[in-house]
Design an enzyme around this catalytic site. Structure first.
Site: not given
Length: 298
Positions: A112-114
């Site tokens: 989930g690294c934006g």
């Protein structure tokens, strides 16, 4: 379909000794967001609510402006070298398809690294969308919203390993909850669900179980929500971004109170002294060395 959870063998080590057993843990798989046959991004995510994820991610990334620009959506599970994965395939309208092709990038990063894989600092810190006036909420309503979220986190109750994003309205209560191993993914799934349901966000509160970073504020702004409430603290950049976007950022929300970081005029209390302080809606300096930038409401 790929299972959302699995049972994993484990050894429990305590003061009384070592006991063999099992624990339920969430699955984590690569999920490719594909626009008109071209991979835009690959995120590690929980394999649930993936059509919501595809729509929400495409909206918060600015690939689409509204749901009408998606002509078709489908998900396809696959296995490569013994590892499962999913493609979320979205077919966009002509103009959007051309824009998506121009902006296409391949992204493979941690859960989930934006911002992983973003090609320039300008994209990473892009200004958040300006939100509207929205509505105000009482301290009691904010407390009720947070209290409603905890028992609704079914996957986290089972695994103790995922984040949640939710939407709450005073008249209807908790509208939707989405969970994922990635906090950004959980919020994208929530955005996608609300957009697909045609629900306006100005009249409710976005709730997060995670810390608030700049991406979480940017995604909330794209949804059009005016109040963001989180159980953990924000980063300094998230506070500045919320201030500029017009979002009321409430964080460190606990049973005994919460802290208001930006645009406190949307938080109402019965305490006249506290309310007078909240009405002093001046632009803060956000001095990271100061502890006077928040109003604590019990």
């Amino acid at each position: 379909m790929i299972p959302v959870v699995r049972r994993a063998p484990r050894l429990a080590v305590t003061g009384d000794g070592v006991v063999a057993g099992e624990r339920t843990i969430p699955e984590e798989v690569p999920v490719a967001i594909v626009h008109n046959g071209s991979t835009y991004a690959v995120m590690m995510a929980t394999p649930a609510d993936l059509e919501d994820f595809g729509v929400g991610f495409s909206l918060t990334e600015g690939v689409i402006r509204d749901l009408s620009e998606i002509e078709q959506i489908e998900t396809l599970s696959f296995e490569k070298e013994g590892l499962p994965g999913v493609e979320v395939r979205l077919w966009l309208s002509g103009e959007r398809a051309a824009d998506a092709a121009d902006r296409r990038r391949r992204l493979a990063g941690p859960t989930g690294c934006g911002l992983c894989g973003v090609e320039s600092l300008e994209i990473a810190v892009r200004p958040a969308r300006q939100v509207g006036a929205g509505r105000a909420f009482t301290g009691t309503q904010i407390a009720r919203a947070i209290a409603a979220l905890r028992p609704a986190q079914a996957l986290n109750r089972e695994t103790r390993a995922v984040h949640a994003a939710a939407f709450w309205e005073p008249e209807a209560g908790l509208i939707a909850v989405r969970e994922d191993v990635g906090r950004h993914n959980a919020l994208d799934k929530l955005v996608g669900h609300l957009v697909r349901e045609g629900r306006a966000a100005e009249g409710g509160i976005v709730l997060l179980t995670s810390r608030v970073s700049i991406e979480m504020v940017q995604k909330t702004a794209m949804l059009g929500a005016v109040v963001l409430v989180a159980v953990s603290a924000p980063t300094a950049l998230a506070v500045r971004t919320a201030e500029a976007a017009g979002i009321t950022l409430v964080a460190v929300a606990r049973d005994d109170g919460f802290e208001v970081f930006t645009h406190p005029h949307r938080v109402l209390t019965d305490d006249s002294q506290t309310q007078d302080r909240l009405k002093q809606d001046t632009t803060p300096t956000h001095d990271t060395q100061s502890t006077d930038q928040t109003a604590h409401v019990a």
